[in-house]
Scaffold this active site. Sequence first.
Site, PDB file in Angstrom:
ATOM      1  N   HIS A  29       2.702  -4.368  -6.808  1.00 43.28           N
ATOM      2  CA  HIS A  29       3.708  -3.765  -5.869  1.00 43.28           C
ATOM      3  C   HIS A  29       3.197  -2.815  -4.924  1.00 43.28           C
ATOM      4  CE1 HIS A  29       7.153  -1.859  -6.156  1.00 43.28           C
ATOM      5  NE2 HIS A  29       7.049  -0.171  -6.263  1.00 43.28           N
TER       6      HIS A  29
ATOM      7  N   ASP B 174       3.461  -9.304  -6.769  1.00 45.36           N
ATOM      8  CA  ASP B 174       3.933  -7.908  -7.151  1.00 45.36           C
ATOM      9  C   ASP B 174       5.064  -8.255  -8.272  1.00 45.36           C
ATOM     10  OD1 ASP B 174       5.757  -5.607  -8.312  1.00 45.36           O
ATOM     11  OD2 ASP B 174       6.434  -5.152  -5.565  1.00 45.36           O
TER      12      ASP B 174
ATOM     13  N   SER C 211       9.981   0.320  -2.863  1.00 51.66           N
ATOM     14  CA  SER C 211      10.002   0.836  -4.099  1.00 51.66           C
ATOM     15  C   SER C 211      11.396   1.285  -4.054  1.00 51.66           C
ATOM     16  CB  SER C 211       8.671   1.502  -4.187  1.00 51.66           C
ATOM     17  OG  SER C 211       8.320   1.354  -6.080  1.00 51.66           O
TER      18      SER C 211
END
Lengths: 384, 384
Positions: A346, A313, A140
């Site tokens: 995610h 995601d 991320s």
Amino acid sequence: MRFDEPLMLCSGASIAGYELVYETYGTLNAERSNAVLVCHALNAGHHVAGIYADDPGNLGWWDNMVGPGKPVDTDRFFVIGVNNLGSCFGSTGPMSPDPATGKPYGPDFPVVTVEDWVHAQARLADALGIERLAAVMGGSLGGMQALAWSCLYPQRVAHCAAVATAPKLSAQNIAFNEVARRAIITDPDFHGGRFYEHGVVPVRGLQVARMIGHITYLSDDVMGEKFGRALRRHVSDAALPGGYRFTFDVEFEIESYLRYQGEKFSSYFDANTYLLITRALDYYDPALAHDGDLARALAPALADFLVVSFTTDWRFAPERSREIVEALLANGRRVTYAEVDAPHGHDAFLLDDAQYMAVMRSWFERVDARVRAGAPAGHAQEAR
Amino acid sequence: MRFDEPLMLCSGASIAGYELVYETYGTLNAERSNAVLVCHALNAGHHVAGIYADDPGNLGWWDNMVGPGKPVDTDRFFVIGVNNLGSCFGSTGPMSPDPATGKPYGPDFPVVTVEDWVHAQARLADALGIERLAAVMGGSLGGMQALAWSCLYPQRVAHCAAVATAPKLSAQNIAFNEVARRAIITDPDFHGGRFYEHGVVPVRGLQVARMIGHITYLSDDVMGEKFGRALRRHVSDAALPGGYRFTFDVEFEIESYLRYQGEKFSSYFDANTYLLITRALDYYDPALAHDGDLARALAPALADFLVVSFTTDWRFAPERSREIVEALLANGRRVTYAEVDAPHGHDAFLLDDAQYMAVMRSWFERVDARVRAGAPAGHAQEAR
């Protein structure tokens, strides 16, 4: 680690002196060539793996990834977890005293960028005597830092693992960040960021911000599987139609989950840090200075890359990872790309998934083999 | 229209007497067989089409759909727009005086459901002398009402148009509603829903709620095309790197757009109504009483159906419309289904799109032909 030399920031501001809290796992080899730097995302810090003797419940946030015998094997690597500048887990941030006033920085803490974090981390590597990292890795926002490392310090990064990340936020990503920030900033307990002096915390804003975040971390599907439209037990016991209670209290399990996550988060996370970290996310856009050409932006990078995305995601969709892969390939870089078929959205980058873990393990075995061969480099090494 | 007979609600509560504000367009024919009822979604009401002589800027919310020569042609149909119970645009709702106290209902206004709205609308049809509607139509939450009409009053609905809707909310849909409600409820100016008495409005909560809503109304793609990462002009004029100003103020265009939408909304929408309407959305689930079997839930319906979805609508995705279509087909109902390739996300149902408008026009031409042939019915008529 204390740094007394001022750090110039992208914004033009500078920070006089600062501390970075870090943790290390494993042993630095004699050649100092087996170091792996782990960069963290929004809600994490230096405590990457393991537990503390006096706090056995506090497991590191990537403990499934980093440790003895794990994909990033601390029997082989010297792993460094570092808390970023502006965070609220020990490094200098908005809660720290501003040397100019003696009071907490609060809103006067300068806006920092992904690149600023990388420069600060590079100083930590210097101080640890590590000239070249075997790998920089992150998921991320952490993946953005890994990418930035590979461009800002190409000679210092042999391998770069960017997981569940993107070369820049989309308008929708920025929109979610902005709503979260508005929830915090408009909370009357925020007091323009000087809430410390008022002895309060903008818990309502932080809760709403975290609830929004959690929706974007999970896939629609996994939310459906995990919670669906299930009602909380005491609710469905009621005799009203459908088991509904006809209130605005928690009735659905998903409401309970979000509210719990929001409350937990607001009890430990600093509101000013939330603003800083989401803004760093918004701003990251290496292609901006190259007319939007990501390949040109990543041209300085010399590392071997691993890029990993997860099919469900929707925050940082596989398409975003593929942009990175294509830009790297356009530069002739070596890239391993894995698009993992995982249901968790995610969040998948933090979870155990056999395929994902196998990819990470296998890639880091190659990194280790190169370290042992005394050639812990990617392209740069070969170009010699 | 005033109704003095109490209305029993799904919750078991009842409302003593109430008013529904409505507007009509076109002329009811002698057979009273050309009436089309338009059901509204969250942020709309009875003012479906046209303008008022004394307020020419206030265009009806579905004016591109309803009017002379438009897809729902008011030269042929008698169109009824009605504001729902609990709304804030004129019908009895939380801002209305509670006859028990003389003060605004506020949080004491009962929680209403899609089915409650339909029953209230049916009384309006009664009062207008309309036994059978040529069509009931609606988008989003309005589509749920149209579906509910077809099941609760099968003999009274000849045609049913359900646009951009779903047979029930997903966990993610409920999650977004819950975050919006929390933003409102935790706003100190909400005062447990009794803010009228305090002379304030929970504007901060309403703003955040509306910002969240807007993110879900637009597709990621259209947000990218419309705003992308563009900076506001006065911002990009700055000489700092990337044109950023390194603040938490509005810098990106998308931030400006969301903040504007939030501010506008909070200036006219009632916070208690927001809670009521989102809860009605959460609760709608006709299959719940049939072990989740949507086909059984829709079995009573006799209408001819039009179901429309939009490819980029991630709030109520095409898959959700297909569930409706399949359930109707399983019951042998006649269904026209259009999956419109439109970039605008959920908002598409309110916008001009040539394919969408052509589908609506053509379907309503068939409705009109049946009305003129004196056979304005679907299956029911044929079964006679």
